[in-house]
Structures are given as structure tokens and as C-alpha cells.
Scaffold this motif. Structure first.
Motif, PDB file in Angstrom:
ATOM      1  N   SER A 194     160.104  30.588  -7.540  1.00 25.69           N
ATOM      2  CA  SER A 194     160.337  29.473  -6.623  1.00 25.69           C
ATOM      3  C   SER A 194     159.532  29.700  -5.354  1.00 25.69           C
ATOM      4  N   ILE A 195     158.699  28.714  -5.005  1.00 25.49           N
ATOM      5  CA  ILE A 195     157.922  28.807  -3.768  1.00 25.49           C
ATOM      6  C   ILE A 195     158.207  27.590  -2.910  1.00 25.49           C
ATOM      7  N   SER A 196     158.609  27.841  -1.661  1.00 25.91           N
ATOM      8  CA  SER A 196     158.892  26.770  -0.704  1.00 25.91           C
ATOM      9  C   SER A 196     157.864  26.832   0.417  1.00 25.91           C
ATOM     10  N   PHE A 197     156.878  25.968   0.337  1.00 29.54           N
ATOM     11  CA  PHE A 197     155.818  25.934   1.343  1.00 29.54           C
ATOM     12  C   PHE A 197     156.355  25.424   2.681  1.00 29.54           C
ATOM     13  N   LYS A 198     155.767  25.884   3.757  1.00 27.07           N
ATOM     14  CA  LYS A 198     156.089  25.313   5.073  1.00 27.07           C
ATOM     15  C   LYS A 198     155.444  23.941   5.224  1.00 27.07           C
ATOM     16  N   ALA A 199     154.261  23.787   4.681  1.00 27.67           N
ATOM     17  CA  ALA A 199     153.508  22.539   4.813  1.00 27.67           C
ATOM     18  C   ALA A 199     154.182  21.405   4.053  1.00 27.67           C
ATOM     19  N   PRO A 200     154.082  20.164   4.612  1.00 29.97           N
ATOM     20  CA  PRO A 200     153.379  19.769   5.840  1.00 29.97           C
ATOM     21  C   PRO A 200     154.279  19.613   7.067  1.00 29.97           C
ATOM     22  N   HIS A 201     155.266  20.473   7.232  1.00 28.61           N
ATOM     23  CA  HIS A 201     156.197  20.401   8.358  1.00 28.61           C
ATOM     24  C   HIS A 201     155.462  20.577   9.689  1.00 28.61           C
ATOM     25  N   LEU A 202     156.022  19.973  10.736  1.00 27.49           N
ATOM     26  CA  LEU A 202     155.528  20.214  12.094  1.00 27.49           C
ATOM     27  C   LEU A 202     155.652  21.698  12.454  1.00 27.49           C
ATOM     28  N   PRO A 203     154.809  22.231  13.333  1.00 29.23           N
ATOM     29  CA  PRO A 203     153.675  21.563  13.969  1.00 29.23           C
ATOM     30  C   PRO A 203     152.545  21.351  12.965  1.00 29.23           C
ATOM     31  N   PHE A 204     151.866  20.209  13.072  1.00 29.72           N
ATOM     32  CA  PHE A 204     150.801  19.891  12.130  1.00 29.72           C
ATOM     33  C   PHE A 204     149.603  20.803  12.404  1.00 29.72           C
ATOM     34  N   THR A 205     149.596  21.942  11.727  1.00 34.23           N
ATOM     35  CA  THR A 205     148.545  22.952  11.904  1.00 34.23           C
ATOM     36  C   THR A 205     147.907  23.217  10.554  1.00 34.23           C
ATOM     37  N   PRO A 206     146.961  22.384  10.139  1.00 35.92           N
ATOM     38  CA  PRO A 206     146.371  22.542   8.805  1.00 35.92           C
ATOM     39  C   PRO A 206     145.419  23.721   8.711  1.00 35.92           C
ATOM     40  N   ASP A 207     145.148  24.127   7.506  1.00 32.81           N
ATOM     41  CA  ASP A 207     144.227  25.209   7.209  1.00 32.81           C
ATOM     42  C   ASP A 207     142.796  24.737   7.485  1.00 32.81           C
ATOM     43  N   PRO A 208     142.058  25.395   8.407  1.00 32.96           N
ATOM     44  CA  PRO A 208     140.669  25.002   8.692  1.00 32.96           C
ATOM     45  C   PRO A 208     139.773  25.044   7.456  1.00 32.96           C
ATOM     46  N   PHE A 209     140.183  25.776   6.445  1.00 32.68           N
ATOM     47  CA  PHE A 209     139.431  25.860   5.198  1.00 32.68           C
ATOM     48  C   PHE A 209     139.204  24.474   4.597  1.00 32.68           C
ATOM     49  N   PHE A 210     140.070  23.521   4.952  1.00 38.24           N
ATOM     50  CA  PHE A 210     139.978  22.173   4.391  1.00 38.24           C
ATOM     51  C   PHE A 210     139.534  21.126   5.409  1.00 38.24           C
ATOM     52  N   ASP A 211     138.932  21.548   6.503  1.00 37.38           N
ATOM     53  CA  ASP A 211     138.546  20.602   7.567  1.00 37.38           C
ATOM     54  C   ASP A 211     137.608  19.504   7.070  1.00 37.38           C
ATOM     55  N   GLU A 212     136.781  19.813   6.090  1.00 44.72           N
ATOM     56  CA  GLU A 212     135.798  18.828   5.624  1.00 44.72           C
ATOM     57  C   GLU A 212     136.396  17.773   4.702  1.00 44.72           C
ATOM     58  N   VAL A 213     137.587  18.021   4.195  1.00 51.17           N
ATOM     59  CA  VAL A 213     138.178  17.120   3.186  1.00 51.17           C
ATOM     60  C   VAL A 213     138.367  15.709   3.737  1.00 51.17           C
ATOM     61  N   TYR A 214     138.863  15.593   4.958  1.00 49.84           N
ATOM     62  CA  TYR A 214     139.112  14.275   5.552  1.00 49.84           C
ATOM     63  C   TYR A 214     138.256  14.011   6.785  1.00 49.84           C
ATOM     64  N   GLU A 215     137.204  14.773   6.925  1.00 50.26           N
ATOM     65  CA  GLU A 215     136.344  14.635   8.097  1.00 50.26           C
ATOM     66  C   GLU A 215     135.778  13.217   8.190  1.00 50.26           C
ATOM     67  N   GLY A 216     135.969  12.585   9.359  1.00 50.00           N
ATOM     68  CA  GLY A 216     135.431  11.249   9.601  1.00 50.00           C
ATOM     69  C   GLY A 216     136.206  10.109   8.971  1.00 50.00           C
ATOM     70  N   GLN A 217     137.316  10.419   8.304  1.00 51.67           N
ATOM     71  CA  GLN A 217     138.084   9.362   7.626  1.00 51.67           C
ATOM     72  C   GLN A 217     139.009   8.639   8.593  1.00 51.67           C
ATOM     73  N   THR A 218     139.080   7.318   8.461  1.00 50.31           N
ATOM     74  CA  THR A 218     140.011   6.505   9.229  1.00 50.31           C
ATOM     75  C   THR A 218     141.059   5.947   8.266  1.00 50.31           C
ATOM     76  N   TYR A 219     142.315   6.096   8.624  1.00 51.36           N
ATOM     77  CA  TYR A 219     143.400   5.691   7.745  1.00 51.36           C
ATOM     78  C   TYR A 219     143.943   4.321   8.117  1.00 51.36           C
ATOM     79  N   LYS A 220     144.226   3.542   7.106  1.00 49.63           N
ATOM     80  CA  LYS A 220     144.868   2.247   7.285  1.00 49.63           C
ATOM     81  C   LYS A 220     146.372   2.470   7.414  1.00 49.63           C
ATOM     82  N   LYS A 221     146.980   1.856   8.410  1.00 50.50           N
ATOM     83  CA  LYS A 221     148.425   1.995   8.593  1.00 50.50           C
ATOM     84  C   LYS A 221     149.165   1.198   7.521  1.00 50.50           C
TER      85      LYS A 221
END
Length: 522
Positions: free
Chosen positions: A204-231
Motif C-alpha cells: 500500500s502506497i499513499s502519495f502526498k501528491a497532489p496535496h497542498l502545498p502545490f510543490t511539484p517535482d521539477p523533473f516534470f516542469d516541461e510537461v505542462y510548460e506554456g499550457q493555458t487551462y480552460k476553466k
């Protein structure tokens, strides 16, 4: 020679029996339970969101069964995690903030303990989310169930995104400085060790993510780089005018300003939230790769879900807790590699709940379900569209300011919420949503004459659930009061005796607590 042959035969029999006793011939399936934190179902690609990248979750759904209407019976981490482990509603676990810790006897009837007792090699890593009541046993360390598992990688409180600051996984910090991928690496080592034990395993693994504080892994910075989200179409205060006044009286509506401070603030928050989820998705890929490398992938069931949803600005709300769709629904996938191709990549509409996890896991392991569990064994539902009979589940909120505490019932098509609180600002309020057609919950049908019959039916389900809660619910940990508060027919004069803190009083108390804390620091 005859005696020698008899001796050899006896030796072989004893060898096979002893080997079986050690679990080395145990063909029961391995079971992996993966839990993200605060992930709403609509933040997942396989639920129709084309703005996110969750390839491993999506593949898991293609390989297994995707449950379209999965709810957390209490949408807050401490209670939800106790519900998951024990298969019981919160009013029976007695565990939540403002109520109490989880009793040891209840934990000892949870799925990981029962599996270990039945010969499984067990492991836990990540955020526990609760503590156990103090008792005399060496298995508990600082309130955590360390000794109940063969391998331990868990941590107290919310845990920390920085791997090096989590003692049980700090050895992975150099290669995986963010905890999400570190848990994926921990899982790989667990699978190796579990395989060598000769026993079936449950991890059993219980990840902390994506709980606050929103501190993502920089390893994935390029995944959503420049993306604008529709509300979403129910985003913002203008789409909350129809909600009950009780729902708009707590921190979920009045705090979490980063979701509405500005367009820039919203975009930054949703990007970080989605990037954290992408990290969990990557860890799932790491785990599936490890299973294949160890040659145990063909006999390992994977279950993935989250402890609650997250509002992300829908109806001007942030956080979770409330019984609305974004906050109470989470992704839920079961993948069993042993099932035939015809049962893979299918979807199920029937409502499921976090209390179903324990009975389902026990069934996969061939263990009888304890009678105290409220959840359903979902294995028949995996196999067949109408595999179980269920007309509704209940959602409870017994945490926070008085106004937002409520009991809710949900069917495949409808949701009925009874907001019990009343004062000079508001009266008890009913909400009825046709959720199979109105997932965004933009139309409260409680006063619509065309839905009178449906409202009557949902009230009956509510009353039946209320009676069940009164019958089975604990009296300790301040739960007895809900026999009055959630009674649709109880007079306000009686309910008033059980009020604790309304939102205004709660804010004053928190301000005083902060003041005292600062004085103490000085």
C-alpha cells in the motif's frame, strides 16, 4: 530398498508441505493499493480531461475496469483513510479531526493486518494520515502502525515533498529528491524483497501528491510548460448562486483565494496541481515496470484511487470536505491481469465508495469479509455490469464549522443533500441534483415540482441511512450528537444544544490559537 523408498516418499511429502507452509507455492494474487491525495476524478485523462497527461493511469484503465461514479464517504484525508482501511463509515470508525484517533482494535480488523495474518508479505509507504490511540503494544511507534507491516516506509502528519526530510525514504533522496518518484523507487525494492519472501504480497502506497502545498517535482516542469487551462463551466462565484447558504459559510468557499485571485494565479495553481498528479502517474509506471522486471506482473492486482477529490475553484470552492462532485469524487481503477480480455477496458456506472476497498481486497486474497464492514465486495462488479445490488451510498461531513456538517445520499442518477444548520441567516436546506445529466451541479431540483416523486424517494433513502447511522454509529468521540443534527424532523430547539462552532466562532478561535502560538514562540 523398500524402506528407503518409503523414507524418500515421506521426505518429499514433508518437503512439499513445509514449502507450502512457507508460502512458496502460494498462488494467491499479489495486491497493490495506490492512493493519491486530493485528486478529483476530472483531473484524470481517462475521465475525459484532454488538458492533462496521465498516460499510466489511462493505460491502467484500458487494461482494467474504470469506475465512473466513485465517491469518498468522507471527503477529508484522516477520516477517508480510516474508512479505506477498515471498510466502515466514519460514524463507526470514530476517526476524524475534531473527533478522535483510530482505535487499535479497529485497525487490527483492517485489510493490511488481516492479510498479514493470512500469510501475506505486507508493506506500507507514504502518508498515513491518522494516528492510532495510545495502547500498550510494541507495534505502534509515535502513533503509527509500524510493526503491523513487514516493510515500513510511512511517515507522520502530511509528510514532506522533499524526500530527504522523510526519514523512512531518505535513502532515495539523491536520485529522487521529490517524494513522489521516491515512493516509486521504494516500491521497486519492496517488490524484490516480497518476491524473495516466497509469500504473496500486499503493498500500500499513499502519495502526498497532489496535496497542498502545490510543490511539484521539477523533473516534470516541461510537461505542462506554456499550457493555458480552460476553466470548468461551473467555475467561480457567479456559478455558486444556487448553492445552499450553508455550503458558502465555511473556509471551502471563503478561503483558498489562489483559485480566484487572478487569471495568472489560477493558471499557476492548476498547472502545479496537474503536475503533481503527473508525478503520481509516473510513479505508477515505475511500479508496473518493476512488476514486469520481477516477473510477478501476471499475478498482481493493482487498485488505484484517491482519498478525496478537490474543488479547484468550481462553484467558487477550494479544498474538499463538501459533498459536491469535484470534492467527493475520485478516480478509481481496478486492474486484475488474470481477467479475460472481454472484461478489460470496461467501465462501470454503479456508485462505488472508499469503504469498498477493504472488502474487495480481502475477497481477492480469499479472506472472509468481517461483518462490521459496510462496504461491498466489488469483484462481481468487475466481472459483470450489474454484479452487485446497491441503490445508494452515503456521504458524511462531520468536520469543520457547524453550518457545513451534513448527511448526503447518492445514487447512480441523483444526489440529495440535507443541510441541517439553521440560525437567523439560514434555514435547513435541501439540494437535489440530477447528477447523471448535471455533473456540474448547476440545477438544484429540490423545489421543482417535476421532481417531486424523485425527491420523496431520495428523502426515504436519506431517512433509511440516517436510521442506520443511529443504530450502528458510535456514541463516543462526539458522534452521538448526529442522531439529532441529521434528523430531518428534529426541532431546532433540540439541535441547538449540540452546536459547537459556527464559522464566525471558528475564525475567532483560530485567530486566538495563532495569537497564543506566537506568544509561546516569544
Amino acid at each position: 530398498m523398500k524402506n528407503r523408498g518409503t523414507f524418500l516418499l515421506m521426505f518429499l511429502v514433508l518437503f512439499v508441505v513445509s514449502k507450502s507452509a512457507l508460502g512458496q507455492n502460494d498462488e494467491r494474487p499479489n495486491i497493490i493499493f495506490l492512493l493519491s491525495d486530493d485528486q478529483t476524478s476530472v483531473a484524470t485523462g481517462c475521465y475525459g480531461n484532454d488538458q492533462v497527461k496521465t498516460p499510466n493511469m489511462d493505460q491502467l484503465a484500458k487494461d482494467g475496469v474504470l469506475f465512473l461514479n466513485h465517491y469518498n464517504t468522507t471527503s477529508i484525508c484522516m477520516a477517508s483513510r480510516a474508512n479505506i482501511l477498515t471498510g466502515m463509515y466514519e460514524y463507526k470508525t470514530g476517526c476524524n479531526f475534531m473527533h478522535g484517533d483510530l482505535a487499535v482494535d479497529k485497525f487490527e480488523n483492517s485489510y493490511p493486518v488481516l492479510l498479514k495474518d493470512a500469510g501475506y508479505f505486507t508493506g506500507f509507504a507514504g502518508k498515513v494520515g491518522f494516528v492510532l490511540e495510545e495502547t500498550e503494544t510494541e507495534k505502534i511507534e509515535d502513533g503509527l502502525p509500524v510493526g503491523y507491516f513487514d516493510k515500513w516506509g510511512g511517515g507522520p502528519g502530511q509528510t514532506i515533498y522533499e524526500t530527504a526530510k522523510n526519514p523512512t525514504i531518505k535513502e532515495y533522496a539523491k536520485e529522487y529528491p521529490h517524494s513522489t518518484r521516491a515512493y516509486g523507487a521504494w516500491a521497486g525494492d519492496f517488490i524484490k524483497e516480497a518476491k524473495s519472501s516466497g509469500k504473496p504480497f500486499c503493498m500500500s502506497i499513499s502519495f502526498k501528491a497532489p496535496h497542498l502545498p502545490f510543490t511539484p517535482d521539477p523533473f516534470f516542469d516541461e510537461v505542462y510548460e506554456g499550457q493555458t487551462y480552460k476553466k470548468p463551466d461551473n467555475y467561480g462565484v457567479e456559478n455558486a448562486t444556487h448553492l445552499a447558504p450553508q455550503a458558502k459559510s465555511g473556509r471551502q468557499y471563503n478561503s483558498y483565494d489562489f483559485w480566484r485571485a487572478s487569471e495568472e494565479s489560477y493558471q499557476e495553481a492548476i498547472r502545479k496541481y496537474n503536475q503533481l498528479i503527473h508525478g503520481v502517474d509516473y510513479a505508477i509506471g515505475m511500479i508496473r515496470k518493476s512488476l514486469a522486471e520481477q516477473g510477478v506482473d501476471k499475478n498482481t492486482i493493482i487498485i488505484f484511487t484517491s482519498d478525496n477529490g478537490y474543488s479547484c475553484g468550481a462553484h467558487n470552492l477550494g479544498g474538499k470536505v463538501l459533498p459536491y462532485e469535484e470534492a467527493s469524487r475520485s478516480p478509481f481503477i481496478i486492474y486484475d491481469p488474470r481477467t479475460p480480455e472481454s472484461q478489460r477496458g470496461v467501465q462501470r456506472k454503479m456508485v462505488t465508495a472508499n469503504i469498498d476497498m477493504a472488502p474487495t481486497i480481502l475477497t481477492y486474497a480469499g479472506i472472509a469479509i468481517p461483518k462490521n464492514m459496510d462496504g461491498e465486495n466489488l469483484v462481481p462488479l468487475v466481472e459483470k455490469e450489474k454484479g452487485i445490488k446497491r441503490d445508494h451510498i452515503a456521504l458524511t461531513n462531520m468536520w469543520g464549522n457547524d453550518e457545513i456538517q451534513a448527511l448526503t445520499v447518492v445514487t447512480e442518477d441523483y444526489k440529495y443533500i440535507y443541510w441541517q444548520y439553521t440560525d437567523d441567516r439560514m434555514q435547513p436546506t435541501e439540494e437535489l441534483f440530477h447528477i447523471s445529466k448535471d455533473k456540474l451541479e448547476m440545477h438544484n431540483l429540490a423545489q421543482d415540482g417535476a421532481y417531486k416523486t424523485t425527491l420523496t424517494k431520495m428523502r426515504k433513502l436519506y431517512d433509511a441511512r440516517y436510521k442506520s447511522m443511529v443504530k450502528d454509529g458510535m456514541k463516543a468521540n462526539d458522534y452521538a450528537k448526529y442522531a439529532v443534527l441529521f434528523d430531518r424532523k428534529a426541532p431546532e430547539s433540540l439541535k441547538k444544544q449540540y452546536r459547537t462552532l459556527n464559522y464566525e466562532q471558528l475564525l475567532k478561535q483560530e485567530a486566538e490559537d495563532r495569537k497564543n502560538k506566537n506568544i509561546h514562540k516569544k
